[in-house]
Design a protein around this motif. Structure first.
Motif, PDB file in Angstrom:
ATOM      1  N   LEU A  94      -4.542  -9.126 -12.514  1.00 36.64           N
ATOM      2  CA  LEU A  94      -5.967  -9.515 -12.452  1.00 36.64           C
ATOM      3  C   LEU A  94      -6.475  -9.305 -11.154  1.00 36.64           C
ATOM      4  CD1 LEU A  94      -5.861 -12.827 -14.444  1.00 36.64           C
ATOM      5  CD2 LEU A  94      -6.542 -10.314 -15.559  1.00 36.64           C
ATOM      6  N   ASP A  95      -6.244  -9.591  -9.980  1.00 34.33           N
ATOM      7  CA  ASP A  95      -6.458  -9.794  -8.750  1.00 34.33           C
ATOM      8  C   ASP A  95      -6.652  -8.096  -8.427  1.00 34.33           C
ATOM      9  OD1 ASP A  95      -6.557 -12.193  -8.227  1.00 34.33           O
ATOM     10  OD2 ASP A  95      -5.034 -12.219  -7.110  1.00 34.33           O
ATOM     11  N   ALA A  96      -5.733  -7.129  -8.751  1.00 37.10           N
ATOM     12  CA  ALA A  96      -5.662  -5.780  -8.467  1.00 37.10           C
ATOM     13  C   ALA A  96      -6.905  -5.095  -9.365  1.00 37.10           C
ATOM     14  CB  ALA A  96      -4.537  -5.001  -8.924  1.00 37.10           C
ATOM     15  N   LEU A  97      -7.053  -5.675 -10.752  1.00 35.08           N
ATOM     16  CA  LEU A  97      -8.341  -5.232 -11.490  1.00 35.08           C
ATOM     17  C   LEU A  97      -9.644  -5.480 -10.730  1.00 35.08           C
ATOM     18  CD1 LEU A  97      -9.423  -4.116 -14.071  1.00 35.08           C
ATOM     19  CD2 LEU A  97      -9.146  -6.105 -15.009  1.00 35.08           C
ATOM     20  N   ARG A  98      -9.650  -6.696 -10.387  1.00 31.17           N
ATOM     21  CA  ARG A  98     -10.847  -7.301  -9.688  1.00 31.17           C
ATOM     22  C   ARG A  98     -11.165  -6.458  -8.474  1.00 31.17           C
ATOM     23  NH1 ARG A  98      -8.874 -13.144 -11.242  1.00 31.17           N
ATOM     24  NH2 ARG A  98      -9.996 -13.313 -13.222  1.00 31.17           N
ATOM     25  N   ALA A  99     -10.115  -5.999  -7.637  1.00 32.16           N
ATOM     26  CA  ALA A  99     -10.398  -5.250  -6.515  1.00 32.16           C
ATOM     27  C   ALA A  99     -10.835  -3.839  -6.704  1.00 32.16           C
ATOM     28  CB  ALA A  99      -8.929  -5.214  -5.898  1.00 32.16           C
ATOM     29  N   GLY A 100     -10.841  -3.340  -8.157  1.00 31.69           N
ATOM     30  CA  GLY A 100     -11.066  -1.984  -8.486  1.00 31.69           C
ATOM     31  C   GLY A 100     -10.035  -0.886  -8.569  1.00 31.69           C
ATOM     32  N   ALA A 101      -8.591  -1.375  -8.677  1.00 27.50           N
ATOM     33  CA  ALA A 101      -7.391  -0.439  -8.711  1.00 27.50           C
ATOM     34  C   ALA A 101      -7.615   0.417  -9.784  1.00 27.50           C
ATOM     35  CB  ALA A 101      -6.263  -1.307  -8.534  1.00 27.50           C
ATOM     36  N   SER A 102      -7.180   1.757  -9.880  1.00 30.04           N
ATOM     37  CA  SER A 102      -7.054   2.567 -11.026  1.00 30.04           C
ATOM     38  C   SER A 102      -5.933   2.584 -11.689  1.00 30.04           C
ATOM     39  CB  SER A 102      -7.613   4.013 -10.334  1.00 30.04           C
ATOM     40  OG  SER A 102      -8.546   4.218  -9.807  1.00 30.04           O
ATOM     41  N   GLY A 103      -4.656   1.951 -11.073  1.00 28.42           N
ATOM     42  CA  GLY A 103      -3.791   1.844 -11.717  1.00 28.42           C
ATOM     43  C   GLY A 103      -2.686   0.567 -11.387  1.00 28.42           C
ATOM     44  N   PHE A 104      -1.690   0.495 -12.184  1.00 27.47           N
ATOM     45  CA  PHE A 104      -0.809  -0.786 -11.834  1.00 27.47           C
ATOM     46  C   PHE A 104       0.508  -0.154 -12.224  1.00 27.47           C
ATOM     47  CE2 PHE A 104       1.334  -4.608 -11.729  1.00 27.47           C
ATOM     48  CZ  PHE A 104       0.738  -5.428 -10.639  1.00 27.47           C
ATOM     49  N   LEU A 105       1.576  -0.022 -11.388  1.00 30.94           N
ATOM     50  CA  LEU A 105       2.760   0.450 -11.589  1.00 30.94           C
ATOM     51  C   LEU A 105       3.869  -0.438 -11.078  1.00 30.94           C
ATOM     52  CD1 LEU A 105       2.729   4.451 -11.349  1.00 30.94           C
ATOM     53  CD2 LEU A 105       2.358   3.157 -13.629  1.00 30.94           C
ATOM     54  N   LEU A 106       4.903  -0.827 -11.880  1.00 27.68           N
ATOM     55  CA  LEU A 106       6.027  -1.403 -11.230  1.00 27.68           C
ATOM     56  C   LEU A 106       6.951  -0.362 -10.597  1.00 27.68           C
ATOM     57  CD1 LEU A 106       7.005  -3.906 -14.440  1.00 27.68           C
ATOM     58  CD2 LEU A 106       5.500  -4.314 -12.175  1.00 27.68           C
ATOM     59  N   LYS A 107       7.728  -0.826  -9.648  1.00 27.17           N
ATOM     60  CA  LYS A 107       8.714  -0.079  -8.829  1.00 27.17           C
ATOM     61  C   LYS A 107       9.801   0.671  -9.932  1.00 27.17           C
ATOM     62  CE  LYS A 107       7.109  -1.558  -4.259  1.00 27.17           C
ATOM     63  NZ  LYS A 107       7.419  -2.346  -3.026  1.00 27.17           N
ATOM     64  N   THR A 108      10.025  -0.020 -10.937  1.00 31.25           N
ATOM     65  CA  THR A 108      10.976   0.496 -11.849  1.00 31.25           C
ATOM     66  C   THR A 108      10.520   1.688 -12.607  1.00 31.25           C
ATOM     67  OG1 THR A 108      10.295  -1.243 -13.655  1.00 31.25           O
ATOM     68  CG2 THR A 108      12.271  -1.717 -12.180  1.00 31.25           C
ATOM     69  N   ALA A 109       9.141   2.212 -12.288  1.00 31.32           N
ATOM     70  CA  ALA A 109       8.816   3.395 -13.010  1.00 31.32           C
ATOM     71  C   ALA A 109       9.613   4.523 -12.636  1.00 31.32           C
ATOM     72  CB  ALA A 109       7.458   3.530 -12.707  1.00 31.32           C
ATOM     73  N   THR A 110       9.673   5.425 -13.427  1.00 33.64           N
ATOM     74  CA  THR A 110      10.369   6.677 -13.214  1.00 33.64           C
ATOM     75  C   THR A 110       9.425   7.579 -12.410  1.00 33.64           C
ATOM     76  OG1 THR A 110       9.217   7.903 -15.291  1.00 33.64           O
ATOM     77  CG2 THR A 110      11.312   6.577 -15.712  1.00 33.64           C
ATOM     78  N   PRO A 111      10.162   8.682 -12.003  1.00 32.30           N
ATOM     79  CA  PRO A 111       9.098   9.502 -11.050  1.00 32.30           C
ATOM     80  C   PRO A 111       8.326  10.190 -11.748  1.00 32.30           C
ATOM     81  CG  PRO A 111      11.674   9.564 -10.704  1.00 32.30           C
ATOM     82  CD  PRO A 111      11.599   8.622 -11.748  1.00 32.30           C
ATOM     83  N   GLU A 112       8.593  10.363 -13.211  1.00 29.18           N
ATOM     84  CA  GLU A 112       7.530  10.882 -13.922  1.00 29.18           C
ATOM     85  C   GLU A 112       6.298  10.178 -14.249  1.00 29.18           C
ATOM     86  OE1 GLU A 112      11.399  12.893 -14.341  1.00 29.18           O
ATOM     87  OE2 GLU A 112      10.855  10.858 -14.697  1.00 29.18           O
ATOM     88  N   GLN A 113       6.604   8.820 -14.340  1.00 27.24           N
ATOM     89  CA  GLN A 113       5.669   7.939 -14.428  1.00 27.24           C
ATOM     90  C   GLN A 113       4.684   7.794 -13.270  1.00 27.24           C
ATOM     91  OE1 GLN A 113       7.932   4.655 -15.835  1.00 27.24           O
ATOM     92  NE2 GLN A 113       7.139   4.660 -18.000  1.00 27.24           N
TER      93      GLN A 113
END
Length: 233
Positions: A94-113
């Protein structure tokens, strides 16, 4: 690096993580890592000088955390921000969304993601990690975040197929199909495969959806779709 490359700045206080992400992105055609920082304050200063297209910020950093850095960057600079974190926490989302971030990814994401997230942000789209989409949706439905307001005067009627009744232009059937799939957490490529259309066509539909519903980005569209009943929770 060519003039058409997506310019990226990275910020993370863990050298191994920072090095790994740098190596992943540097190996991708059309992406150039133009700088890296070890804390949020350094990231703000670097973005101010390097003027990247996309900034990837870790959340938990010393001196200034990633969300504080994102808010400062987006208040004064024309760039896109993706938050990267180890933790799937609702308050971070929620804080990231309010700040205006365009995306939110976990560090478990694949290189493709990760690569897709960079490209999506650079083109004006947004990408949420599948693991965090449900958390955001549930909170948005229960208590809409200030950064993702419903368009002024627009409410879904008794028949959600009809779209917003006032204040916005109704969605076409295809646009509604795209919005439903986006609200389920699918990327443009995945939506295209499911609807048998190209990813660029999906992107065009998303742009029209945002314009018609008077929303800023894909994250707001996802929350809006669930909040207004176009997708069942």
């Amino acid at each position: 690096m060519s003039s058409e490359d997506i310019r990226v700045v990275l910020a993370d206080d863990q050298p191994l993580v920072l090095g790994g992400i740098t190596a992943i992105l540097s190996a991708q055609p059309g992406i150039a890592v133009v700088g890296s920082a070890a804390d949020g304050r350094e990231a703000v200063q670097l973005v101010n000088s390097a003027r990247p297209d996309v900034v990837c910020l870790d959340i938990e950093m010393p001196v200034m955390n990633g969300i504080e850095a994102a808010a400062e960057i987006l208040a004064t600079m024309d760039t896109q921000v993706i938050m990267l974190t180890t933790f799937n926490r609702e308050d971070y989302l929620l804080d990231a969304l309010r700040a205006g971030a365009s995306g939110f990814l976990l560090k478990t994401a694949t290189p493709e993601q990760l690569t897709e997230g960079i490209r999506a942000a650079a083109s004006g789209d947004a990408l949420l990690a599948p693991e965090v989409t449900r958390t955001l949706i549930q909170r948005a439905v229960a208590e809409p975040a200030p950064a993702a307001p419903a368009p002024s005067g627009a409410q879904w009627g008794a028949d959600p197929q009809a779209g917003p009744q006032t204040g916005t232009e109704p969605l076409s059937e295809r646009e509604r199909d795209v919005l439903v799939q986006a609200a389920l957490g699918l990327s443009n490529t995945e939506i295209g495969l499911r609807l048998f259309i190209g990813a660029e066509t999906v992107k065009t539909h998303m742009s029209r959806i945002l314009a018609k519903l008077q929303l800023r980005n894909r994250i707001e569209a996802v929350a809006y779709a669930h909040r207004c009943g176009i997708v069942a929770d």
